[in-house]
Design an enzyme around this catalytic site. Structure first.
Site, mmCIF file in Angstrom:
data_model
loop_
_atom_site.group_PDB
_atom_site.id
_atom_site.type_symbol
_atom_site.label_atom_id
_atom_site.label_comp_id
_atom_site.label_asym_id
_atom_site.label_seq_id
_atom_site.Cartn_x
_atom_site.Cartn_y
_atom_site.Cartn_z
ATOM 1 N N ARG A 15 0.842 -1.203 0.000
ATOM 2 C CA ARG A 15 0.000 0.000 0.000
ATOM 3 C C ARG A 15 0.876 1.251 0.000
ATOM 4 O O ARG A 15 2.008 1.237 0.467
ATOM 5 C CB ARG A 15 -0.944 0.013 1.202
ATOM 6 C CG ARG A 15 -0.279 0.189 2.574
ATOM 7 C CD ARG A 15 -0.278 1.648 3.058
ATOM 8 N NE ARG A 15 0.542 1.844 4.250
ATOM 9 C CZ ARG A 15 1.810 2.228 4.235
ATOM 10 N NH1 ARG A 15 2.429 2.464 3.110
ATOM 11 N NH2 ARG A 15 2.477 2.388 5.366
ATOM 12 N N HIS A 22 0.616 8.992 10.623
ATOM 13 C CA HIS A 22 0.712 9.102 12.079
ATOM 14 C C HIS A 22 -0.582 9.660 12.686
ATOM 15 O O HIS A 22 -0.568 10.399 13.662
ATOM 16 C CB HIS A 22 1.938 9.935 12.485
ATOM 17 C CG HIS A 22 3.211 9.198 12.169
ATOM 18 N ND1 HIS A 22 3.733 8.255 13.021
ATOM 19 C CD2 HIS A 22 4.004 9.233 11.086
ATOM 20 C CE1 HIS A 22 4.837 7.746 12.473
ATOM 21 N NE2 HIS A 22 5.027 8.314 11.289
ATOM 22 N N ASP A 24 -3.311 7.192 12.570
ATOM 23 C CA ASP A 24 -4.143 5.995 12.813
ATOM 24 C C ASP A 24 -4.146 5.562 14.275
ATOM 25 O O ASP A 24 -5.181 5.154 14.805
ATOM 26 C CB ASP A 24 -3.775 4.828 11.876
ATOM 27 C CG ASP A 24 -2.358 4.315 11.966
ATOM 28 O OD1 ASP A 24 -1.518 4.974 12.623
ATOM 29 O OD2 ASP A 24 -2.073 3.243 11.381
ATOM 30 N N GLY A 112 8.761 1.348 3.278
ATOM 31 C CA GLY A 112 7.554 2.063 3.705
ATOM 32 C C GLY A 112 6.329 1.751 2.863
ATOM 33 O O GLY A 112 5.366 2.511 2.858
ATOM 34 N N SER A 114 4.732 -1.243 3.168
ATOM 35 C CA SER A 114 4.014 -2.280 3.923
ATOM 36 C C SER A 114 4.254 -3.695 3.418
ATOM 37 O O SER A 114 3.316 -4.493 3.318
ATOM 38 C CB SER A 114 2.511 -2.002 3.928
ATOM 39 O OG SER A 114 2.263 -0.902 4.723
ATOM 40 N N SER A 115 5.514 -4.006 3.133
ATOM 41 C CA SER A 115 5.795 -5.390 2.727
ATOM 42 C C SER A 115 5.488 -6.353 3.876
ATOM 43 O O SER A 115 5.039 -7.474 3.639
ATOM 44 C CB SER A 115 7.247 -5.539 2.274
ATOM 45 O OG SER A 115 8.115 -5.131 3.306
ATOM 46 N N ASP A 160 -2.079 -0.111 7.764
ATOM 47 C CA ASP A 160 -1.473 -0.950 6.717
ATOM 48 C C ASP A 160 -2.304 -2.200 6.488
ATOM 49 O O ASP A 160 -2.659 -2.543 5.359
ATOM 50 C CB ASP A 160 -0.041 -1.349 7.117
ATOM 51 C CG ASP A 160 0.826 -0.131 7.383
ATOM 52 O OD1 ASP A 160 0.416 0.984 7.002
ATOM 53 O OD2 ASP A 160 1.900 -0.295 7.973
ATOM 54 N N TYR A 208 9.215 5.534 16.060
ATOM 55 C CA TYR A 208 7.762 5.340 15.920
ATOM 56 C C TYR A 208 7.132 5.177 17.300
ATOM 57 O O TYR A 208 6.135 5.826 17.637
ATOM 58 C CB TYR A 208 7.495 4.116 15.045
ATOM 59 C CG TYR A 208 6.037 3.898 14.715
ATOM 60 C CD1 TYR A 208 5.496 4.368 13.517
ATOM 61 C CD2 TYR A 208 5.181 3.239 15.600
ATOM 62 C CE1 TYR A 208 4.153 4.167 13.212
ATOM 63 C CE2 TYR A 208 3.844 3.039 15.307
ATOM 64 C CZ TYR A 208 3.341 3.510 14.114
ATOM 65 O OH TYR A 208 2.002 3.322 13.822
HETATM 66 C C1 GLA Z 1 3.438 2.633 9.772
HETATM 67 C C2 GLA Z 1 2.411 1.962 10.690
HETATM 68 C C3 GLA Z 1 1.016 2.495 10.420
HETATM 69 C C4 GLA Z 1 0.970 4.020 10.427
HETATM 70 C C5 GLA Z 1 2.095 4.600 9.575
HETATM 71 C C6 GLA Z 1 2.193 6.097 9.691
HETATM 72 O O1 GLA Z 1 3.206 2.265 8.443
HETATM 73 O O2 GLA Z 1 2.431 0.565 10.512
HETATM 74 O O3 GLA Z 1 0.105 1.958 11.361
HETATM 75 O O4 GLA Z 1 1.042 4.511 11.746
HETATM 76 O O5 GLA Z 1 3.368 4.046 9.902
HETATM 77 O O6 GLA Z 1 1.058 6.688 9.192
#
Ligand code: GLA
Length: 333
Positions: A15, A22, A24, A112, A114-115, A160, A208
């Site tokens: 995705r 930041h 969610d 970044g 979402s693998s 994600d 994070y």
């Molecule tokens: C990562 C986290 C998500 C989200 C993003 C930032 O991808 O896995 O849950 O917090 O960072 O938006």
């Protein structure tokens, strides 16, 4: 289940987040979309209560027995994502047989996109093929989120996993991370999104977790960030927390405005909101890097670009650029 039950296969896409980063984990708004890169798990069920998955991208295979006792203790570390998903579904009552197979991905790792969530969702879809119980898409996403948190120790939000489970090619997915409701948002025909890799993510996990803690501290002072307005900012005494809050509050607003702009095909306003979102992350949330900032500035100098921003957790990874359409709708360059 017999070892001759061959040909088990499941995939899940990566995705890109168009806007709403930041937000969610405080129940705010996000607007991701699935991309044309994916992770596929193939294999066969086996009699022995053991999972073994090989990957050309990893030196060692993921191999462990089922039921999974402690996914965080499984080695090598990438196997924890797989074991974590199995453990979560076992907790939900699924009986997971042994499996032997392989995983392939076209999603760049550590960028970044979402693998890891794509791997989790692909594994969940394998498990669901053996399960007599059925699970709603949101339950699948929440199980995968818990798996990621257990595997990595990072308190990630739901964006994600939920965007991957529920995404539709060609539309963005507006998610309210408080009630997990979803609306699909069409992308105007005149534009497309380019995803440009800048550099590997570094120090992302600890930074994070620190942001998540900072948001919890802010909420103790002013209440839920998701429903806060900018006029509460003056009540936050610590400067760094005030800036973090300003990002989250203004980003939720930008997601709403960006969605409205896309729906009315106002690409100039939409692009401007993306760029504002980038600088909010760079200055207030401090999740960008000098290289990411330079990549955004360079993209904005291109004549057919309306807006650009870093996407996802930050500290490296990719930027997403909104531009006049050439051919495809969301592609990794
Ligand atoms: C990562 C986290 C998500 C989200 C993003 C930032 O991808 O896995 O849950 O917090 O960072 O938006």
């Amino acid at each position: 289940m017999a070892a001759s039950d061959t040909g088990i296969r499941a995939s899940a896409p990566g995705r890109v987040n168009l806007i709403g980063d930041h937000t969610d984990y405080t129940g705010g708004l996000v607007l991701p979309m699935v991309i044309d890169r994916e992770t596929t798990v193939t294999g066969t069920w086996i009699e022995e209560p053991r999972w073994t998955i090989r990957s050309d991208d990893m030196a060692e295979p993921a191999t462990f027995s089922v039921p999974v006792v402690d996914p965080a203790a499984v080695r090598p570390p990438w196997a924890r994502y797989v074991a974590g998903v199995i453990a979560e579904f076992e907790n939900l009552g699924a009986v997971v047989p042994g499996f032997e197979g392989e995983v392939r991905t076209t999603i760049p790792i550590c960028s970044g996109l979402s693998s890891s969530a794509a791997l989790e969702v692909a594994v969940a879809r394998i498990i669901l093929q053996a399960s007599t119980a059925s699970f709603a898409p949101t339950e699948v996403a929440l199980a995968c989120q818990r798996a990621e948190q257990r595997a990595t120790g990072v308190p990630c939000g739901i964006m994600d996993q939920l965007s991957i489970v529920s995404g539709r090619r060609g539309s963005a997915t507006l998610i309210d991370c408080h009630d997990l409701s979803i609306e699909y948002v069409d992308i105007p025909d005149s534009i497309e999104f380019d995803i440009r890799f800048v550099h590997d993510r570094a120090l992302a996990d600890s930074a994070y977790a620190e942001r998540v803690d900072q948001c919890a501290a802010i909420e103790e002072e002013i209440g839920p960030l998701r429903s806060a307005d900018v006029d509460v900012l003056s009540r936050i005494s610590v400067d760094v927390l005030r800036r973090r809050a300003r990002h989250v509050i203004s980003e939720n607003r930008r997601v709403r405005d960006f969605t409205a702009a896309l729906r009315s095909a106002d690409v100039v306003t939409a692009g401007d909101l993306m760029t504002k979102s980038h600088w909010s992350m760079a200055h207030d949330y401090e999740t960008s890097t000098p290289e990411m900032d330079r990549a955004v500035e360079a993209a904005l100098r291109e004549p057919d670009v309306f807006g650009a921003r870093m996407t996802g957790g930050g500290f490296g990874g990719c930027i997403v650029v909104m531009r006049t359409k050439r051919s495809r709708s969301a592609s990794v360059e």
